[in-house]
Design an enzyme around this catalytic site. Structure first.
Site, short mmCIF file in Angstrom:
data_model
loop_
_atom_site.label_atom_id
_atom_site.label_comp_id
_atom_site.label_asym_id
_atom_site.label_seq_id
_atom_site.Cartn_x
_atom_site.Cartn_y
_atom_site.Cartn_z
N CYS A 18 0.84 -1.19 0.00
CA CYS A 18 0.00 0.00 0.00
C CYS A 18 0.88 1.25 0.00
O CYS A 18 1.66 1.44 -0.93
CB CYS A 18 -1.01 -0.02 1.15
SG CYS A 18 -0.33 -0.39 2.79
N ARG A 19 0.79 2.06 1.07
CA ARG A 19 1.49 3.35 1.06
C ARG A 19 2.81 3.35 1.81
O ARG A 19 3.44 4.39 1.94
CB ARG A 19 0.57 4.42 1.66
CG ARG A 19 -0.67 4.71 0.83
CD ARG A 19 -1.66 5.53 1.61
NE ARG A 19 -2.82 5.90 0.80
CZ ARG A 19 -4.01 6.23 1.29
NH1 ARG A 19 -4.20 6.21 2.61
NH2 ARG A 19 -5.00 6.55 0.49
#
Length: 218
Positions: A179-180
């Site tokens: 993800c991030r």
């Protein structure tokens, strides 16, 4: 001598503008989100659980310090980072804080304490396994972030859509979700869901920016 003093005073006053702007945790979070992709005020409001009015005030402060810029798209105002250097600076700030502040390391440890049983992969291992066709790489961020930038070869299934699309995943290879970055739990949630459904899944703690830096150095 006074001219040199005046020059230094003016320079450090300008440097301090950036420091003052970054003294807000919420503004740092907004910059983190914008490093993934441009976003509307409404989208940032939802992600940060702040009101649209508060987000707008923070964005105005960031804009005044020339850290963000904006454009209009229909009825929406879309903000993005003013320059790639801003993203690099935020990444460096994270690294410095984690290195110098034991509290950051402790918070990170406690934050992920319930998920230490999850297996992770390194960027080097991911690259090798992808080249051998051994893993499916899953980007569980929102679609607009994937469309802005993603690790080559990754497929996009936002975390809120993952359970409904499990049947579309191949069963003959492992799955790696990202993800991030290390402070984002969407990939943790994805791996837990996949493992509970009997799929051999791993978490990539790194972000797209980390991948790009890794590729440029190797």
């Amino acid at each position: 001598m006074s001219e040199e003093r005046d020059l230094k005073d003016m320079l450090y006053q300008e440097f301090a503008r950036i420091g003052k702007c970054l003294s807000s945790p919420k503004r740092l979070e907004i910059l983190d989100l914008l490093s993934q992709s441009p976003k509307s005020v409404e989208s940032l409001s939802k992600s940060t659980t702040m009101s649209v009015a508060n987000v707008s005030q923070h964005l105005q402060t960031l804009y005044n310090a020339q850290l963000v810029k904006y454009k209009k798209k229909g009825n929406f105002v879309i903000y993005e980072l003013a320059d790639d250097a801003v993203s690099s600076f935020i990444t460096s700030l994270h690294g410095l804080a984690e290195k110098q502040l034991p509290q950051v390391q402790q918070i990170k440890k406690e934050f992920l304490n319930n998920h230490f049983h999850l297996n992770g992969v390194s960027l080097m291992e991911l690259k090798a396994r992808m080249e051998n066709g051994e893993v499916l790489l899953l980007d569980v961020r929102p679609k607009e972030e994937y469309e802005e930038a993603h690790i080559p070869g990754a497929i996009s299934i936002p975390i809120e859509e993952l359970e409904a699309k499990l049947a579309s995943l191949p069963t003959n290879c492992d799955v790696v979700a990202y993800c991030r970055g290390p402070y984002c739990l969407m990939s943790v949630e994805a791996v837990e869901l996949l493992k509970n459904k009997g799929i051999n899944a791993f978490r990539l703690e790194k972000s797209v920016q980390d991948w790009n830096e890794f590729v440029s150095q190797n």
